[in-house]
Design a protein around this motif. Structure first.
Motif, mmCIF file in Angstrom:
data_model
loop_
_atom_site.group_PDB
_atom_site.id
_atom_site.type_symbol
_atom_site.label_atom_id
_atom_site.label_comp_id
_atom_site.label_asym_id
_atom_site.label_seq_id
_atom_site.Cartn_x
_atom_site.Cartn_y
_atom_site.Cartn_z
ATOM 1 N N VAL A 259 32.814 58.143 40.201
ATOM 2 C CA VAL A 259 34.185 57.970 39.676
ATOM 3 C C VAL A 259 34.490 56.541 39.597
ATOM 4 N N GLU A 260 35.506 56.471 38.652
ATOM 5 C CA GLU A 260 36.116 55.153 38.343
ATOM 6 C C GLU A 260 37.739 55.248 38.867
ATOM 7 N N VAL A 261 37.988 54.300 39.689
ATOM 8 C CA VAL A 261 39.361 54.490 40.312
ATOM 9 C C VAL A 261 40.316 53.496 39.490
ATOM 10 N N ASP A 262 41.585 54.146 39.279
ATOM 11 C CA ASP A 262 42.757 53.396 38.876
ATOM 12 C C ASP A 262 43.749 53.152 39.598
ATOM 13 N N VAL A 263 44.546 52.187 39.737
ATOM 14 C CA VAL A 263 45.805 52.118 40.229
ATOM 15 C C VAL A 263 46.929 51.982 39.136
ATOM 16 N N THR A 264 48.201 52.498 39.828
ATOM 17 C CA THR A 264 49.177 52.269 38.981
ATOM 18 C C THR A 264 49.601 50.907 38.638
ATOM 19 N N CYS A 265 49.870 50.570 37.489
ATOM 20 C CA CYS A 265 50.260 49.038 37.038
ATOM 21 C C CYS A 265 51.597 48.541 37.701
ATOM 22 N N MET A 266 51.552 47.257 37.889
ATOM 23 C CA MET A 266 52.998 46.848 38.545
ATOM 24 C C MET A 266 54.101 47.003 37.873
ATOM 25 N N CYS A 267 53.879 47.509 36.315
ATOM 26 C CA CYS A 267 55.089 47.612 35.523
ATOM 27 C C CYS A 267 55.669 48.924 35.823
ATOM 28 N N GLY A 268 55.091 49.543 36.856
ATOM 29 C CA GLY A 268 55.577 50.920 37.417
ATOM 30 C C GLY A 268 55.341 52.203 36.371
ATOM 31 N N GLY A 269 54.530 51.897 35.567
ATOM 32 C CA GLY A 269 53.713 52.986 34.456
ATOM 33 C C GLY A 269 54.598 52.896 33.318
ATOM 34 N N GLU A 270 55.320 51.959 32.972
ATOM 35 C CA GLU A 270 56.034 51.914 31.576
ATOM 36 C C GLU A 270 55.156 51.476 30.484
ATOM 37 N N GLY A 271 54.242 50.649 31.028
ATOM 38 C CA GLY A 271 53.049 50.363 30.173
ATOM 39 C C GLY A 271 53.299 48.585 29.738
ATOM 40 N N CYS A 272 52.358 47.872 29.995
ATOM 41 C CA CYS A 272 52.659 46.548 29.680
ATOM 42 C C CYS A 272 51.392 46.035 29.175
ATOM 43 N N ARG A 273 51.328 44.453 29.136
ATOM 44 C CA ARG A 273 50.104 43.718 28.516
ATOM 45 C C ARG A 273 48.819 43.978 29.622
ATOM 46 N N ILE A 274 49.190 44.023 30.769
ATOM 47 C CA ILE A 274 48.022 43.971 31.566
ATOM 48 C C ILE A 274 47.288 45.354 31.834
ATOM 49 N N THR A 278 48.936 51.360 29.385
ATOM 50 C CA THR A 278 48.389 52.843 29.738
ATOM 51 C C THR A 278 49.106 53.223 31.060
ATOM 52 N N GLY A 279 49.580 52.113 31.826
ATOM 53 C CA GLY A 279 50.256 52.156 33.064
ATOM 54 C C GLY A 279 49.518 52.298 34.226
ATOM 55 N N TRP A 280 47.934 52.131 33.894
ATOM 56 C CA TRP A 280 46.831 52.143 35.056
ATOM 57 C C TRP A 280 45.893 51.079 35.079
ATOM 58 N N ILE A 281 45.533 50.623 35.947
ATOM 59 C CA ILE A 281 44.505 49.458 35.833
ATOM 60 C C ILE A 281 43.356 49.921 36.759
ATOM 61 N N LEU A 319 44.631 40.180 39.162
ATOM 62 C CA LEU A 319 46.016 41.211 39.174
ATOM 63 C C LEU A 319 47.231 40.617 40.088
ATOM 64 N N LYS A 320 46.636 40.267 41.356
ATOM 65 C CA LYS A 320 47.543 39.886 42.499
ATOM 66 C C LYS A 320 48.492 38.862 42.094
ATOM 67 N N TYR A 321 47.739 37.633 41.674
ATOM 68 C CA TYR A 321 48.300 36.624 41.386
ATOM 69 C C TYR A 321 48.757 36.302 39.839
ATOM 70 N N GLY A 322 48.352 37.043 38.729
ATOM 71 C CA GLY A 322 48.888 37.030 37.653
ATOM 72 C C GLY A 322 47.839 35.863 36.923
ATOM 73 N N ILE A 323 46.537 35.879 37.386
ATOM 74 C CA ILE A 323 45.561 34.788 36.622
ATOM 75 C C ILE A 323 45.016 35.530 35.581
ATOM 76 N N ASP A 324 45.084 34.606 34.285
ATOM 77 C CA ASP A 324 44.560 35.114 32.934
ATOM 78 C C ASP A 324 43.348 34.940 32.572
ATOM 79 N N ASP A 325 42.750 34.007 33.606
ATOM 80 C CA ASP A 325 41.278 33.581 32.994
ATOM 81 C C ASP A 325 40.375 33.643 34.405
ATOM 82 N N ILE A 326 39.345 34.356 34.224
ATOM 83 C CA ILE A 326 38.413 34.385 35.610
ATOM 84 C C ILE A 326 37.729 33.191 35.860
ATOM 85 N N ARG A 327 37.686 32.328 34.748
ATOM 86 C CA ARG A 327 36.627 31.039 34.894
ATOM 87 C C ARG A 327 37.618 30.148 35.694
#
Ligand code: PHE
Length: 344
Positions: A259-274, A278-281, A319-327
């Motif tokens: 399986v692949e596991v998703d968690v609901t997004c911090m936007c509360g399911g409304e949908g956002c850029r992150i 889709t409401g899921w991450i 996701l936790k800290y809102g970092i936009d670049d893994i590098r």
């Protein structure tokens, strides 16, 4: 002559008194008391004096010498003390000045997230297992039901060192190694955190080096329900009690079903850029340990079942800290790192 000697004395005493430093004073000493000095010079005229006057002049000359020497001595002590005083004044410490802050380092954001996840699983009775980053093809692939030439190997493009040795592409080889150590005896309940490497072109969401935390539970009667319950507790504790998870069917060679596991997004399911609206991450891959994997590691797959999951702390930290670049995690710019300090 007497007059001359007295004048010399007055002159020398005045000069000694006026000396500004030890060097000047020493020059005066050499000039007046030295063998070629003016006192000796004056005494050269003694021949012209009467027999009674000579010893008197001799005595006077000695007095003059002694007076000059003593004046120089006194001045020298004064100058030396002055120098010490000056030095002390210069070196005094103002204890009321505020101290210079000592720069201390802080935990790397990835280490923080890894430790948080470790603590979480330790609280659920897991222990931590580690394995080598330079791994054999056997543990990285074959023992995980990925024989040579298996097409799924392409999912993990690898850095090979020799034909049989590579930088591990995931932390799953630690499952295989740990199960072998248990020699067919459950229960096994571990998480394996560590660095992994894949051939990838680095960009904002891909890095050829990243971290994984693998989880493995093997025991009698372990079911998919145990996996789901465990991951639900994990997601709620890490992201917040209001979060939900969902499982989507997927494929990994070492788990069946996967399986692949998703968690609901911090936007509360409304949908956002992150969550790409889709409401899921997606946060991890998981599944029931494939019977082949259990058997290869010495476990009886009729008696034992197990679940495994693998997650990427890099992604979770982003996701936790809102970092936009893994590098950012690997370039280690202190301006980035110090933002995660808990104290100043
Ligand atoms: N090892 C897998 C990967 O890196 C993740 C995973 C681990 C999936 C355990 C299922 C079970 O892609």
């Amino acid at each position: 002559m007497e007059q001359q000697l007295k004048e010399l004395q007055t002159e020398a005493l005045a000069k000694a008194e006026a000396a500004e430093d030890l060097k000047q004073l020493n020059d005066i000493r050499v000039a007046y008391l030295g063998k070629k000095g003016p006192i000796t010079e004056v005494l050269k005229g003694m021949g012209k004096l009467s027999a009674e006057e000579r010893p008197k002049m001799g005595a006077l000359a000695n007095e003059v010498r002694a007076a000059v020497a003593s004046a120089i001595e006194t001045k020298q002590t004064a100058l030396e003390q002055q120098a010490i005083k000056k030095q002390l004044e210069k070196e005094t410490i103002d204890v009321t000045l505020p101290g210079r802050p000592v720069k201390s380092g802080n935990q790397h954001p990835l280490t923080k997230v890894v430790e948080e996840i470790e603590d979480l699983f330790i609280s659920m009775g897991y222990s931590i297992a580690e394995g080598p980053e330079v791994e054999t093809d056997y543990y990285n692939f074959e023992a995980l039901n990925l024989p040579k030439g298996h097409p799924a190997r392409d999912m993990q493009d690898s850095f090979y060192i020799t034909e049989d040795i590579l930088l591990r592409t995931h932390t799953s080889p630690v499952q295989a190694r740990t199960m072998e150590k248990y020699q067919g005896q459950g229960p096994v309940k571990i998480i394996c955190p560590g660095k992994v490497y894949r051939r990838d072109n680095d960009d904002a969401t891909h890095s050829h080096q990243f971290t994984q935390i693998e989880g493995l539970v093997v025991d009698e009667n372990i079911s998919m329900g145990d996996l789901k319950g465990t991951l639900e507790v994990f997601a709620k504790r890490l992201f917040g009690e209001d979060r939900e998870i969902r499982l989507r069917p997927s494929f990994f060679p070492f788990t069946e079903p996967s399986v692949e596991v998703d968690v609901t997004c911090m936007c509360g399911g409304e949908g956002c850029r992150i969550c790409k609206h889709t409401g899921w991450i997606e946060i991890l891959g998981a599944g029931m340990v494939h019977p082949n994997v259990l058997e290869m590691a010495g476990f009886d797959s009729k008696k034992y079942t197990g679940f495994a999951f693998g997650m990427g702390p890099d992604r979770i930290a982003m996701l936790k800290y809102g970092i936009d670049d893994i590098r950012h995690f690997y370039t280690n710019d202190v301006r980035f790192l110090t933002q995660f300090a808990e104290h100043e």
